[in-house]
Design a protein around this motif. Structure first.
Motif, mmCIF file in Angstrom:
data_model
loop_
_atom_site.group_PDB
_atom_site.id
_atom_site.type_symbol
_atom_site.label_atom_id
_atom_site.label_comp_id
_atom_site.label_asym_id
_atom_site.label_seq_id
_atom_site.Cartn_x
_atom_site.Cartn_y
_atom_site.Cartn_z
ATOM 1 N N ASP A 102 33.963 -1.829 1.376
ATOM 2 C CA ASP A 102 33.410 -2.814 2.298
ATOM 3 C C ASP A 102 33.680 -2.363 3.741
ATOM 4 N N LYS A 103 33.144 -3.128 4.669
ATOM 5 C CA LYS A 103 33.213 -2.750 6.080
ATOM 6 C C LYS A 103 34.644 -2.559 6.570
ATOM 7 N N HIS A 104 35.556 -3.368 6.050
ATOM 8 C CA HIS A 104 36.928 -3.313 6.534
ATOM 9 C C HIS A 104 37.698 -2.130 5.952
ATOM 10 N N HIS A 105 37.326 -1.691 4.766
ATOM 11 C CA HIS A 105 38.077 -0.632 4.105
ATOM 12 C C HIS A 105 37.464 0.757 4.300
ATOM 13 N N TRP A 106 36.252 0.828 4.845
ATOM 14 C CA TRP A 106 35.600 2.137 4.980
ATOM 15 C C TRP A 106 36.382 3.070 5.893
ATOM 16 N N LYS A 107 36.857 2.555 7.020
ATOM 17 C CA LYS A 107 37.608 3.405 7.953
ATOM 18 C C LYS A 107 38.906 3.897 7.355
ATOM 19 N N SER A 108 39.506 3.128 6.470
ATOM 20 C CA SER A 108 40.768 3.534 5.875
ATOM 21 C C SER A 108 40.587 4.244 4.533
ATOM 22 N N ALA A 109 39.354 4.426 4.104
ATOM 23 C CA ALA A 109 39.099 5.102 2.827
ATOM 24 C C ALA A 109 39.562 6.553 2.906
ATOM 25 N N SER A 110 40.003 7.075 1.792
ATOM 26 C CA SER A 110 40.484 8.459 1.745
ATOM 27 C C SER A 110 39.318 9.425 1.949
ATOM 28 N N PRO A 111 39.601 10.619 2.432
ATOM 29 C CA PRO A 111 38.543 11.624 2.584
ATOM 30 C C PRO A 111 37.836 11.914 1.256
ATOM 31 N N ALA A 112 38.590 11.895 0.163
ATOM 32 C CA ALA A 112 37.977 12.136 -1.146
ATOM 33 C C ALA A 112 36.984 11.031 -1.485
ATOM 34 N N ARG A 113 37.338 9.789 -1.189
ATOM 35 C CA ARG A 113 36.452 8.648 -1.450
ATOM 36 C C ARG A 113 35.189 8.749 -0.603
ATOM 37 N N LYS A 114 35.359 9.091 0.670
ATOM 38 C CA LYS A 114 34.199 9.245 1.552
ATOM 39 C C LYS A 114 33.300 10.380 1.060
ATOM 40 N N ALA A 115 33.916 11.468 0.589
ATOM 41 C CA ALA A 115 33.140 12.598 0.071
ATOM 42 C C ALA A 115 32.355 12.190 -1.166
ATOM 43 N N CYS A 116 32.953 11.391 -2.038
ATOM 44 C CA CYS A 116 32.254 10.919 -3.241
ATOM 45 C C CYS A 116 31.064 10.048 -2.883
ATOM 46 N N VAL A 117 31.237 9.162 -1.916
ATOM 47 C CA VAL A 117 30.135 8.304 -1.487
ATOM 48 C C VAL A 117 29.031 9.162 -0.875
ATOM 49 N N TRP A 118 29.418 10.136 -0.025
ATOM 50 C CA TRP A 118 28.424 11.023 0.588
ATOM 51 C C TRP A 118 27.685 11.804 -0.490
ATOM 52 N N LEU A 119 28.405 12.314 -1.471
ATOM 53 C CA LEU A 119 27.797 13.091 -2.544
ATOM 54 C C LEU A 119 26.826 12.244 -3.360
ATOM 55 N N SER A 120 27.169 10.997 -3.603
ATOM 56 C CA SER A 120 26.249 10.129 -4.354
ATOM 57 C C SER A 120 24.959 9.907 -3.573
ATOM 58 N N PHE A 121 25.055 9.777 -2.261
ATOM 59 C CA PHE A 121 23.843 9.644 -1.447
ATOM 60 C C PHE A 121 23.066 10.948 -1.408
ATOM 61 N N ALA A 122 23.766 12.086 -1.397
ATOM 62 C CA ALA A 122 23.089 13.389 -1.402
ATOM 63 C C ALA A 122 22.285 13.559 -2.693
ATOM 64 N N VAL A 123 22.860 13.143 -3.805
ATOM 65 C CA VAL A 123 22.146 13.225 -5.087
ATOM 66 C C VAL A 123 20.908 12.335 -5.048
ATOM 67 N N ARG A 124 21.060 11.147 -4.483
ATOM 68 C CA ARG A 124 19.913 10.231 -4.371
ATOM 69 C C ARG A 124 18.826 10.827 -3.475
ATOM 70 N N VAL A 125 19.228 11.429 -2.378
ATOM 71 C CA VAL A 125 18.274 12.053 -1.454
ATOM 72 C C VAL A 125 17.545 13.207 -2.136
ATOM 73 N N LEU A 126 18.280 14.048 -2.865
ATOM 74 C CA LEU A 126 17.649 15.176 -3.559
ATOM 75 C C LEU A 126 16.688 14.681 -4.643
ATOM 76 N N HIS A 127 17.070 13.633 -5.335
ATOM 77 C CA HIS A 127 16.195 13.077 -6.373
ATOM 78 C C HIS A 127 14.902 12.551 -5.763
ATOM 79 N N ALA A 128 14.986 11.987 -4.586
ATOM 80 C CA ALA A 128 13.816 11.414 -3.919
ATOM 81 C C ALA A 128 12.993 12.453 -3.164
ATOM 82 N N ASN A 129 13.509 13.678 -3.035
ATOM 83 C CA ASN A 129 12.838 14.709 -2.244
ATOM 84 C C ASN A 129 12.737 16.003 -3.059
#
Length: 184
Positions: A102-129
């Motif tokens: 959520d908005k409050h926990h995003w800034k404190s999320a671990s780099p690994a967690r942020k990387a996982c979220v980014w990777l999930s969006f990258a997969v979605r972007v590749l699937h759509a393109n």
């Protein structure tokens, strides 16, 4: 053909995006140099110039192929990054899905967690393109070949052959269906 790669470099040098201009122009120039080295190897193999140092020219050829492939992968990563950055922000920080912070926990999320979220969006972007997906897979396969030839990566000949086959098949798909070619 080196002429085709040279004319492609002339077209990309005028792109407005500096990252695309840099990656694409230098990739095309290195492709020209790779093909010229490859032509020297062919001239030697044909017996026209038997004194050509095949090992030296092959090493140069693989280096230029590596640089061209690296720049192409970098360009794909940049395109993916741009598209992921355009994802709606509520997807990044929505609180209705427990898998997303959520908005409050995003800034404190671990780099690994942020990387996982980014990777999930990258997969979605590749699937759509599909053009970006095909280009990325093709360029990653192309990257294996010079890395192995230069001794920077240890893989079996079967792996190198498979990567070459996949790259060739994806290139054929792009040739038969020009709408699958990544632009610019």
């Amino acid at each position: 053909m080196p002429i085709d790669a040279l004319s492609a470099a002339q077209r990309t040098i005028h792109l407005s995006d500096p990252v695309l201009r840099f990656c694409l122009t230098l990739a095309h120039i290195n492709r020209v140099l790779y093909l010229l080295c490859d032509h020297m190897l062919w001239i030697r193999a044909a017996g026209v110039a038997p004194n050509v140092d095949a090992q030296r020219w092959a090493h140069r050829s693989h280096r230029h192929f590596l640089v061209s492939s690296l720049l192409s992968v970098l360009r794909d990563a940049y395109e993916i990054s741009l598209l992921v950055g355009r994802e709606p922000r509520d997807c990044w920080v929505g609180d209705e899905d427990e898998r997303r912070p959520d908005k409050h926990h995003w800034k404190s999320a671990s780099p690994a967690r942020k990387a996982c979220v980014w990777l999930s969006f990258a997969v979605r972007v590749l699937h759509a393109n599909p053009p970006l997906l095909l280009d990325t897979v093709k360029n990653l396969c192309d990257l294996v070949i010079p890395l192995e030839r230069l001794g920077m990566l240890r893989v079996s000949r079967g792996c190198v052959g498979t990567c070459g086959l996949v790259s060739s098949l994806l290139s054929l798909i792009q040739l038969c269906h020009p709408d699958y070619i990544l632009k610019p």
